[in-house]
Design an enzyme around this catalytic site. Sequence first.
Site, PDB file in Angstrom:
ATOM      1  N   LYS A 225     -19.224   4.880  11.224  1.00 23.17           N
ATOM      2  CA  LYS A 225     -18.238   5.875  11.646  1.00 23.17           C
ATOM      3  C   LYS A 225     -18.785   7.278  11.397  1.00 23.17           C
ATOM      4  CE  LYS A 225     -13.613   7.400  12.048  1.00 23.17           C
ATOM      5  NZ  LYS A 225     -12.186   7.176  11.925  1.00 23.17           N
ATOM      6  N   ASN A 243     -12.555   3.686  19.964  1.00 22.33           N
ATOM      7  CA  ASN A 243     -11.293   3.195  20.511  1.00 22.33           C
ATOM      8  C   ASN A 243     -11.418   1.801  21.107  1.00 22.33           C
ATOM      9  OD1 ASN A 243      -9.917   5.552  19.841  1.00 22.33           O
ATOM     10  ND2 ASN A 243     -10.615   6.570  21.701  1.00 22.33           N
ATOM     11  N   HIS A 264      -1.258  -2.792  13.252  1.00 26.62           N
ATOM     12  CA  HIS A 264      -2.231  -2.084  14.096  1.00 26.62           C
ATOM     13  C   HIS A 264      -3.543  -2.884  14.236  1.00 26.62           C
ATOM     14  CE1 HIS A 264      -4.609   1.134  15.813  1.00 26.62           C
ATOM     15  NE2 HIS A 264      -5.484   0.977  14.834  1.00 26.62           N
TER      16      HIS A 264
HETATM   17  N1  LIG Z   1      -6.836   9.329  11.025  1.00 25.22           N
HETATM   18  C1  LIG Z   1      -7.460   8.345  11.622  1.00 25.22           C
HETATM   19  O1  LIG Z   1      -8.596   8.488  12.082  1.00 25.22           O
HETATM   20  C2  LIG Z   1      -6.789   7.009  11.699  1.00 25.22           C
HETATM   21  C3  LIG Z   1      -7.529   5.894  12.082  1.00 25.22           C
HETATM   22  C4  LIG Z   1      -6.898   4.665  12.078  1.00 25.22           C
HETATM   23  C5  LIG Z   1      -5.558   4.572  11.710  1.00 25.22           C
HETATM   24  N2  LIG Z   1      -4.877   5.687  11.359  1.00 25.22           N
HETATM   25  C6  LIG Z   1      -3.475   5.616  10.946  1.00 25.22           C
HETATM   26  O2  LIG Z   1      -3.425   4.848   9.750  1.00 25.22           O
HETATM   27  C7  LIG Z   1      -2.134   4.263   9.627  1.00 25.22           C
HETATM   28  C8  LIG Z   1      -2.275   2.837   9.218  1.00 25.22           C
HETATM   29  O3  LIG Z   1      -2.957   2.791   7.996  1.00 25.22           O
HETATM   30  P1  LIG Z   1      -2.806   1.557   6.998  1.00 25.22           P
HETATM   31  O4  LIG Z   1      -3.042   0.307   7.722  1.00 25.22           O
HETATM   32  O5  LIG Z   1      -3.592   1.881   5.809  1.00 25.22           O
HETATM   33  O6  LIG Z   1      -1.242   1.575   6.725  1.00 25.22           O
HETATM   34  P2  LIG Z   1      -0.317   2.010   5.480  1.00 25.22           P
HETATM   35  O7  LIG Z   1      -0.740   3.304   4.926  1.00 25.22           O
HETATM   36  O8  LIG Z   1       1.061   1.892   5.993  1.00 25.22           O
HETATM   37  O9  LIG Z   1      -0.597   0.856   4.411  1.00 25.22           O
HETATM   38  C9  LIG Z   1      -0.239  -0.463   4.697  1.00 25.22           C
HETATM   39  C10 LIG Z   1       0.669  -1.046   3.598  1.00 25.22           C
HETATM   40  O10 LIG Z   1      -0.093  -1.344   2.447  1.00 25.22           O
HETATM   41  C11 LIG Z   1       0.485  -0.719   1.303  1.00 25.22           C
HETATM   42  N3  LIG Z   1      -0.647  -0.462   0.411  1.00 25.22           N
HETATM   43  C12 LIG Z   1      -1.586   0.505   0.530  1.00 25.22           C
HETATM   44  N4  LIG Z   1      -2.558   0.329  -0.363  1.00 25.22           N
HETATM   45  C13 LIG Z   1      -2.222  -0.756  -1.110  1.00 25.22           C
HETATM   46  C14 LIG Z   1      -2.853  -1.442  -2.171  1.00 25.22           C
HETATM   47  N5  LIG Z   1      -4.052  -1.082  -2.652  1.00 25.22           N
HETATM   48  N6  LIG Z   1      -2.206  -2.520  -2.701  1.00 25.22           N
HETATM   49  C15 LIG Z   1      -1.022  -2.929  -2.174  1.00 25.22           C
HETATM   50  N7  LIG Z   1      -0.400  -2.340  -1.160  1.00 25.22           N
HETATM   51  C16 LIG Z   1      -1.000  -1.258  -0.625  1.00 25.22           C
HETATM   52  C17 LIG Z   1       1.193   0.477   1.841  1.00 25.22           C
HETATM   53  O11 LIG Z   1       2.198   0.912   0.975  1.00 25.22           O
HETATM   54  C18 LIG Z   1       1.764  -0.081   3.141  1.00 25.22           C
HETATM   55  O12 LIG Z   1       2.915  -0.829   2.877  1.00 25.22           O
HETATM   56  C19 LIG Z   1      -1.453   4.451  10.967  1.00 25.22           C
HETATM   57  O13 LIG Z   1      -0.484   5.452  10.855  1.00 25.22           O
HETATM   58  C20 LIG Z   1      -2.576   4.900  11.890  1.00 25.22           C
HETATM   59  O14 LIG Z   1      -2.121   5.729  12.911  1.00 25.22           O
HETATM   60  C21 LIG Z   1      -5.475   6.897  11.338  1.00 25.22           C
HETATM   61 ZN   LIG Z   2      -7.521   1.526  14.795  1.00 21.27          ZN
END
Ligand SMILES: NC(=O)c1ccc[n+]([C@@H]2O[C@H](COP(=O)([O-])OP(=O)(O)OC[C@H]3O[C@@H](n4cnc5c(N)ncnc54)[C@H](O)[C@@H]3O)[C@@H](O)[C@H]2O)c1
Ligand SMILES: [Zn+2]
Length: 362
Positions: A225, A243, A264
């Site tokens: 990345k 993407n 996702h």
């Molecule tokens: N900025 C970017 O380039 C980019 C790229 C991909 C995704 N995203 C965004 O990221 C988001 C999704 O991220 P995600 O999948 O991390 O979701 P999230 O932040 O919702 O985390 C997923 C779940 O895991 C829990 N959690 C987090 N860390 C934990 C741990 N160590 N132990 C137990 N539970 C834990 C959280 O509370 C949540 O319930 C979306 O909003 C998406 O749009 C952004």
């Molecule tokens: Zn993604």
Amino acid sequence: MIITVALEERSYDVIVEPGALDRAGAMIVALTKGVVPIVTDAHVAPLHLAALVASLEKAGLSPKPIVLAPGEATKSFSELEALSNTLLAAGVDRGSLIVALGGGVVGDLTGFVAGIIKRGIGFVQIPTTLLAQVDSSVGGKTAINTAHGKNLIGLFHQPRFVLADTDLLRTLPRRELLAGYAEVVKYGALGDRKFFEWLEGHGAQALSGDSAAMVQAVAHSCRMKAAIVARDEREIADRALLNLGHTFGHALEAATGYSDRLLHGEAVAIGMALAFQLSVRLGLCERQDCERFIRHLKTIGLPSAIADVPGPRPSALSLLDHMRHDKKVAEGKLTFVLLRAIGEAFTTTDVPQQALEALLDV
Ligand SMILES: NC(=O)c1ccc[n+]([C@@H]2O[C@H](COP(=O)([O-])OP(=O)(O)OC[C@H]3O[C@@H](n4cnc5c(N)ncnc54)[C@H](O)[C@@H]3O)[C@@H](O)[C@H]2O)c1
Ligand SMILES: [Zn+2]
């Protein structure tokens, strides 16, 4: 392992290391003094906040935890306002550094606030999900969601560093871990066949707690990345390869109402399988590569077909409709990331509507 995201004066390091959380204080004190706001969520706080607070205090800093509600709904205008006010009340100034301790939700919102508060202050990413460690914490994209769609309001704001402590993933629910793994496989599929082959041999190990394998998987993903972001920070060209699986994936997420039915990463896994199948249909990719890719998703336990979505099957029409509203539509044309082989992705706007309909109708 240290990976540098080379962006001239905005360059920064991604540190991938089990136990790295203990080093946060020593690293942050080199960049700021005094009060350090830590933004996290209510799932992560009871698990990992105390260790971070202890590390900051040991370095002579004054951590100020701010605990948000977990979940996508937190990436909203109202939470943006509330968090901004909390940070201003805490007295943040241009020399402050905000720490994001959490998954992509916490990272995206915190990065966005850091980018606009006092016209931009520094922030640090301590990603706690696999998805955040390999994807959202690296590259500087930040955003919140709106009624018009996800991630439509945001900016590019690079962190000062990223601390990816793979030990933090041990508390992550299995389903979230697997969803993050979809983004790991994505790097192999889009640009590194050898990495894909390595994942075939070691991916399952990484997911079942083998620390060395997980460090390898996370570090290699970040390296890929970082290289893409360094070539194309603002997604004018190459960055669009990231993407892969996302045009279909976002349509699936939208069609299932961004609900628990489909995370996702799960949507991206199905989306990548569809991208391979479309590539085969268009005569661009060998069927064996498509089958091999899908076999790996299945072995790992990820969904790989629309039929794997629990509940009523999203219709082809609704998926096509959602795709037309994707933000990757430019001048009325949808951009697809397709494949010539595992490890060879490219972007195109040239996909016949018929092929798309045939693919989604099966
Ligand atoms: N900025 C970017 O380039 C980019 C790229 C991909 C995704 N995203 C965004 O990221 C988001 C999704 O991220 P995600 O999948 O991390 O979701 P999230 O932040 O919702 O985390 C997923 C779940 O895991 C829990 N959690 C987090 N860390 C934990 C741990 N160590 N132990 C137990 N539970 C834990 C959280 O509370 C949540 O319930 C979306 O909003 C998406 O749009 C952004
Ligand atoms: Zn993604």
